[in-house]
Design a protein around this motif. Structure first.
Motif, PDB file in Angstrom:
ATOM      1  N   SER A 140      -8.623  -6.981  -0.060  1.00 32.52           N
ATOM      2  CA  SER A 140     -10.275  -7.305  -0.016  1.00 32.52           C
ATOM      3  C   SER A 140     -10.852  -6.237   1.318  1.00 32.52           C
ATOM      4  N   ASP A 141     -12.145  -5.649   0.644  1.00 35.76           N
ATOM      5  CA  ASP A 141     -12.801  -4.718   1.783  1.00 35.76           C
ATOM      6  C   ASP A 141     -13.523  -5.173   2.605  1.00 35.76           C
ATOM      7  N   LYS A 142     -13.522  -6.723   2.533  1.00 31.24           N
ATOM      8  CA  LYS A 142     -14.329  -7.362   3.615  1.00 31.24           C
ATOM      9  C   LYS A 142     -13.635  -7.291   5.121  1.00 31.24           C
TER      10      LYS A 142
ATOM     11  N   PRO B 264     -10.879  -5.236   6.224  1.00 29.38           N
ATOM     12  CA  PRO B 264      -9.772  -3.849   6.081  1.00 29.38           C
ATOM     13  C   PRO B 264      -8.932  -3.900   7.119  1.00 29.38           C
TER      14      PRO B 264
ATOM     15  N   LYS C 270       0.711  -1.318   0.070  1.00 24.94           N
ATOM     16  CA  LYS C 270       0.031   0.018   0.000  1.00 24.94           C
ATOM     17  C   LYS C 270       0.765   1.272   0.052  1.00 24.94           C
TER      18      LYS C 270
ATOM     19  N   THR D 278      -4.291  -3.058   7.895  1.00 24.96           N
ATOM     20  CA  THR D 278      -2.885  -2.610   7.349  1.00 24.96           C
ATOM     21  C   THR D 278      -1.812  -3.533   8.290  1.00 24.96           C
TER      22      THR D 278
ATOM     23  N   GLY E  92      -6.497  -2.373  12.234  1.00 26.70           N
ATOM     24  CA  GLY E  92      -7.860  -2.755  11.521  1.00 26.70           C
ATOM     25  C   GLY E  92      -9.102  -2.015  12.143  1.00 26.70           C
TER      26      GLY E  92
ATOM     27  N   GLY F 109      -1.528  -4.307   2.996  1.00 30.24           N
ATOM     28  CA  GLY F 109      -3.022  -4.042   3.390  1.00 30.24           C
ATOM     29  C   GLY F 109      -3.734  -5.107   2.820  1.00 30.24           C
TER      30      GLY F 109
END
Length: 130
Positions: A75-77, A79, A61, A81, A102, A72
Motif C-alpha cells: 500500500s502507498d499509505k 511506504p 520488490k 521497505t 520508510g 515493501g
C-alpha cells in the motif's frame, strides 16, 4: 526513517538463507509471538497482523540472488521497505542484517519507531534460531 538490526548469525550458508527468506511462507516462523494473522496471498505477497495493529501486506520488490531480498509495503499509505542483506560466512553459516526504510512525517515516525524496531529485532533474533 532508517532502522537497522545487528547482524544475525544463521546456521545456513548464504544460498540456503536466501532461499529460506525468499519463500515468503517462512516469514511466519520469524514473526513475534503476538501475531494475530499470517496469510500468504501469492508467491510474491503475504499479509500479517500483530495484535492491536492493522494488517500489513508485504510484497517482494527486489532480489539479488543469494545476497539481498527487499520486501515493501503493498500500500502507498505507509511506504516502506524491509531489506535483508545476506553475507555468507562459510559453507555452513551466514549473517543477515535487516533494515527498515520508510518515509513518514515526524509525528508518525515518533509513534512507530519503537514498535518497528522491536518488530525487526524479533525477526532477526528468530532468524538466528532457524
Amino acid at each position: 526513517m532508517f532502522i537497522e538490526t545487528p547482524s544475525a548469525k544463521v546456521s545456513k550458508n548464504g544460498k540456503e538463507t536466501f532461499e529460506f527468506l525468499n519463500d515468503l511462507a517462512n516469514f511466519e516462523q520469524l514473526m513475534p509471538e503476538n501475531i494475530d494473522k499470517f496469510e500468504v496471498l501469492n508467491e510474491n505477497r503475504f499479509l500479517f497482523a500483530l495484535k492491536g495493529m492493522p494488517e500489513i501486506v508485504l510484497e517482494r520488490k527486489e532480489e539479488v540472488q543469494y545476497t539481498k531480498l527487499v520486501l515493501g509495503a503493498a500500500s502507498d499509505k505507509l511506504p516502506f521497505t524491509l531489506t535483508a542483506d545476506i553475507t555468507e560466512e562459510n559453507e555452513n553459516s551466514s549473517s543477515v542484517v535487516l533494515s527498515f526504510q520508510g518515509e513518514f512525517n515526524a509525528m508518525m515516525a515518533m509513534m512507530i519507531k519503537t514498535p518497528i524496531t522491536n518488530f525487526i529485532n524479533t525477526l532477526s533474533q528468530n532468524l538466528a534460531k532457524v
